[in-house]
Design a protein around this motif. Structure first.
Motif, PDB file in Angstrom:
ATOM      1  N   ALA A   1       9.683 -17.912  15.288  1.00  0.00           N
ATOM      2  CA  ALA A   1      10.106 -17.120  16.655  1.00  0.00           C
ATOM      3  C   ALA A   1       9.848 -15.700  16.540  1.00  0.00           C
ATOM      4  O   ALA A   1      10.236 -14.764  17.677  1.00  0.00           O
ATOM      5  CB  ALA A   1      11.645 -17.174  17.051  1.00  0.00           C
ATOM      6  N   GLY A   2       9.340 -15.168  15.406  1.00  0.00           N
ATOM      7  CA  GLY A   2       8.892 -13.745  15.489  1.00  0.00           C
ATOM      8  C   GLY A   2       9.748 -12.904  14.447  1.00  0.00           C
ATOM      9  O   GLY A   2       9.582 -11.770  14.346  1.00  0.00           O
ATOM     10  N   GLY A   3      10.941 -13.402  14.063  1.00  0.00           N
ATOM     11  CA  GLY A   3      11.791 -12.870  12.966  1.00  0.00           C
ATOM     12  C   GLY A   3      11.532 -12.856  11.672  1.00  0.00           C
ATOM     13  O   GLY A   3      10.830 -13.686  11.067  1.00  0.00           O
ATOM     14  N   THR A   4      12.037 -12.013  10.802  1.00  0.00           N
ATOM     15  CA  THR A   4      11.734 -12.003   9.330  1.00  0.00           C
ATOM     16  C   THR A   4      13.025 -12.383   8.659  1.00  0.00           C
ATOM     17  O   THR A   4      14.161 -11.643   8.815  1.00  0.00           O
ATOM     18  CB  THR A   4      11.358 -10.709   8.908  1.00  0.00           C
ATOM     19  OG1 THR A   4       9.964 -10.415   9.531  1.00  0.00           O
ATOM     20  CG2 THR A   4      11.075 -10.707   7.408  1.00  0.00           C
ATOM     21  N   VAL A   5      13.166 -13.365   7.865  1.00  0.00           N
ATOM     22  CA  VAL A   5      14.304 -13.718   6.885  1.00  0.00           C
ATOM     23  C   VAL A   5      14.578 -13.199   5.692  1.00  0.00           C
ATOM     24  O   VAL A   5      13.323 -13.348   4.778  1.00  0.00           O
ATOM     25  CB  VAL A   5      14.651 -15.207   7.129  1.00  0.00           C
ATOM     26  CG1 VAL A   5      15.790 -15.736   6.223  1.00  0.00           C
ATOM     27  CG2 VAL A   5      14.659 -15.980   8.377  1.00  0.00           C
ATOM     28  N   HIS A   6      15.621 -12.593   5.287  1.00  0.00           N
ATOM     29  CA  HIS A   6      15.710 -12.093   3.863  1.00  0.00           C
ATOM     30  C   HIS A   6      17.002 -12.809   3.295  1.00  0.00           C
ATOM     31  O   HIS A   6      17.903 -13.229   4.027  1.00  0.00           O
ATOM     32  CB  HIS A   6      15.975 -10.568   3.917  1.00  0.00           C
ATOM     33  CG  HIS A   6      14.908  -9.622   4.591  1.00  0.00           C
ATOM     34  ND1 HIS A   6      13.879  -9.093   4.223  1.00  0.00           N
ATOM     35  CD2 HIS A   6      14.801  -9.569   5.928  1.00  0.00           C
ATOM     36  CE1 HIS A   6      13.289  -8.524   4.927  1.00  0.00           C
ATOM     37  NE2 HIS A   6      13.706  -8.796   6.203  1.00  0.00           N
ATOM     38  N   TRP A   7      17.032 -13.180   1.920  1.00  0.00           N
ATOM     39  CA  TRP A   7      17.883 -13.838   1.084  1.00  0.00           C
ATOM     40  C   TRP A   7      18.801 -12.731   0.443  1.00  0.00           C
ATOM     41  O   TRP A   7      18.182 -12.078  -0.425  1.00  0.00           O
ATOM     42  CB  TRP A   7      17.472 -14.925   0.441  1.00  0.00           C
ATOM     43  CG  TRP A   7      17.045 -15.928   1.391  1.00  0.00           C
ATOM     44  CD1 TRP A   7      15.414 -15.940   1.627  1.00  0.00           C
ATOM     45  CD2 TRP A   7      17.375 -17.242   1.827  1.00  0.00           C
ATOM     46  NE1 TRP A   7      15.207 -17.037   2.147  1.00  0.00           N
ATOM     47  CE2 TRP A   7      16.453 -17.865   2.482  1.00  0.00           C
ATOM     48  CE3 TRP A   7      18.678 -17.867   1.847  1.00  0.00           C
ATOM     49  CZ2 TRP A   7      16.671 -19.106   3.223  1.00  0.00           C
ATOM     50  CZ3 TRP A   7      18.802 -19.039   2.521  1.00  0.00           C
ATOM     51  CH2 TRP A   7      17.829 -19.556   3.301  1.00  0.00           C
ATOM     52  N   ALA A   8      20.041 -12.700   0.545  1.00  0.00           N
ATOM     53  CA  ALA A   8      21.053 -11.996  -0.271  1.00  0.00           C
ATOM     54  C   ALA A   8      22.031 -12.524  -1.054  1.00  0.00           C
ATOM     55  O   ALA A   8      22.907 -13.185  -0.694  1.00  0.00           O
ATOM     56  CB  ALA A   8      21.668 -10.744   0.560  1.00  0.00           C
ATOM     57  N   ALA A   9      22.034 -12.662  -2.273  1.00  0.00           N
ATOM     58  CA  ALA A   9      22.750 -13.209  -3.371  1.00  0.00           C
ATOM     59  C   ALA A   9      24.167 -12.573  -3.213  1.00  0.00           C
ATOM     60  O   ALA A   9      25.151 -13.578  -3.301  1.00  0.00           O
ATOM     61  CB  ALA A   9      22.411 -13.393  -4.727  1.00  0.00           C
TER      62      ALA A   9
END
Length: 492
Positions: free
Chosen positions: A81-89
């Protein structure tokens, strides 16, 4: 102001001071009783409330069982959908991601939607350390921020403040953060709300970056949902050019249809409304409509460890309605600050020790911050059995045992200060498995009851200091039964 309340004393110490504050107790008593009475009326309007409650529980449990699959799906749909996903532990990683994203825009200010996740990780303090000013736009959060205070309630962070205190905070602090309070400001709700509106409006119109959390994330579409009552969230979510949302991984629901349940139960349980005045939903980015850039930061920070606990994982069902706080007799008297966490009240007593561990003094004391009356379970819209988890965590504190911390299976040591409790439980276990010794002890206690003290000595003083010791009967139940029924064949 510290979002994580580091260094807080154990709950009994903090609560003892809070209970002595008459103004605090008056504010809490008035607010919580008003909210819970309104909630009861709103819930009573629905004949199928029990079914909705069970449906919410089932949806959440299903999602948690298959969280690995739904997290991957969220990343795929948000990206598409045009977003950016980041993962934070953890908190440090999440704060670093958000600070870097803000710095990449060249901005030094952000406006924020009320978010428990960002409070949990102390995002405001982390941004301040990088020269970035974060402005809270929720009215209660604004009061807390201006007053250099800490939130004390999930839904109403400034519940411990009365109108006179809020007026004084606005008069003395608003000018340091932006537009000053109007001359002659009184403590009437309309004037206080108008002062906040004027103060915040310039920030909404100037800000290029918005930061939010989310109440729900729909896996099948990548849609995020924020519900609120003031409209500040709508402004933060639509006006900035860049939107960064920090969301706990437990906020996912599988399908759009699942929102039907929670958009009925959440407003009634939190604000006692039939529906939230503002329900904002966005899916990625759209040309000429809303932010041009969208980032989703998925936060773990102890949630995976909590998920590994078969009893404790039900705390991750929580939809942050705060109904459990408003019915809790302990919270009503001690207030939210005594819990040493952004998650106060009954839910905080089971969630914080799992996210942060029970190694600290405050972490080990929180499972005991309850009378186990069960009122919290009765009002929970997703049927979290908070008393069950409290007892489970008390066992962990006293006995230690296997757990998962930072993704690793470990064996926890018993917390300090519980040696007497462990000894008492071992003695009770031995007595209950030796009937003859138990019978002798009961008879001895009855015959010496006139000599018994009114309070317990030594470590037992902590228990009897706030409770009356039950009187020992003149004879044990077994002897009474044998005397009155034993010769009639009634004993079995």
């Amino acid at each position: 102001m510290s979002g994580t309340f580091v260094g807080m004393p154990a709950f009994p110490v903090a609560a003892r001071e809070a209970v002595g504050d008459r103004t605090l107790r008056s504010n809490l008593r008035h607010a919580t009783r008003t909210i819970r009475d309104k909630r009861a009326r709103a819930v009573a309007e629905l004949d199928d409330w029990a079914a909705l409650r069970e449906a919410g529980k089932q949806i959440k449990d299903h999602t948690l069982r298959h969280l690995d699959r739904y997290l991957v799906q969220v990343e795929e749909t948000v990206t598409a959908a045009g977003g950016t996903v980041h993962w934070a532990a953890d908190a440090d990683e999440a704060n670093e991601i958000v600070a870097r994203l803000v710095e990449e825009t060249g901005e030094s200010e952000v406006v924020k939607v009320k978010s428990m996740a960002t409070q949990e990780i102390a995002l405001n303090e982390a941004l301040e350390a990088r020269g970035i000013h974060a402005y809270e736009t929720d009215l209660a959060e604004l009061i807390v921020q201006l007053g250099k205070d800490r939130p004390s309630h999930i839904l109403v962070p400034a519940i411990h403040r009365n109108r006179g205190e809020i007026r004084d905070i606005f008069r003395s602090e608003m000018s340091e953060w932006g537009r000053p309070a109007p001359e002659g400001l009184t403590d009437t709700p309309a004037e206080l709300a108008e002062a906040a509106r004027l103060h915040l409006r310039e920030k909404f119109l100037r800000a290029k970056v918005g930061v939010s959390g989310a109440n729900f994330v729909v896996a099948e579409t990548g849609t995020l949902v924020v519900v609120e009552s003031e409209g500040n969230g709508r402004m933060c979510l639509t006006l900035p050019e860049t939107l960064i949302s920090v969301v706990g991984i437990e906020k996912i629901v599988p399908r759009w249809q699942d929102l039907e349940v929670f958009l009925q139960t959440l407003p009634r349980s939190s604000t006692a409304e039939r529906m939230n005045p503002y329900t904002s939903m966005w899916t990625g980015t759209t040309d000429e409509d809303g932010p041009r850039t969208f980032h989703l930061v998925l936060l773990d920070n102890g949630r995976t460890d909590t998920l590994a606990d078969e009893v404790g994982r039900q705390a991750l069902r929580c939809i942050r309605c705060s109904a459990c706080l408003n019915v809790c007799p302990v919270y009503e008297r001690a207030g939210g600050h005594a819990y040493g966490s952004v998650y106060p009240g009954p839910i905080g007593a089971i969630l914080s020790p799992q996210l942060r561990g029970t190694g600290s003094e405050i972490g080990a004391s929180l499972p005991y911050a309850s009378s186990l009356c069960g009122a919290c379970y009765e009002v929970c819209p997703v049927a979290i059995d908070i008393p069950e988890v409290l007892v489970h965590l008390r066992e962990r504190v006293v006995q230690g045992g296997p757990a998962v911390r930072d993704g690793n299976r470990v064996v926890l040591k018993p917390a300090r200060g519980h040696a007497a409790e462990r000894a008492a439980m071992r003695a009770a276990q031995w007595a209950f498995t030796h009937p003859g010794a138990l019978r002798t002890g009961q008879r001895l206690a009855s015959r010496t009851r006139r000599l018994h003290p009114r309070t317990l000595p030594g470590p037992g003083r902590a228990w009897s200091g706030s409770r009356d010791l039950p009187a020992v009967p003149a004879e044990p139940f077994r002897d009474w039964w044998q005397r009155t029924h034993g010769g009639k064949g009634g004993a079995k």
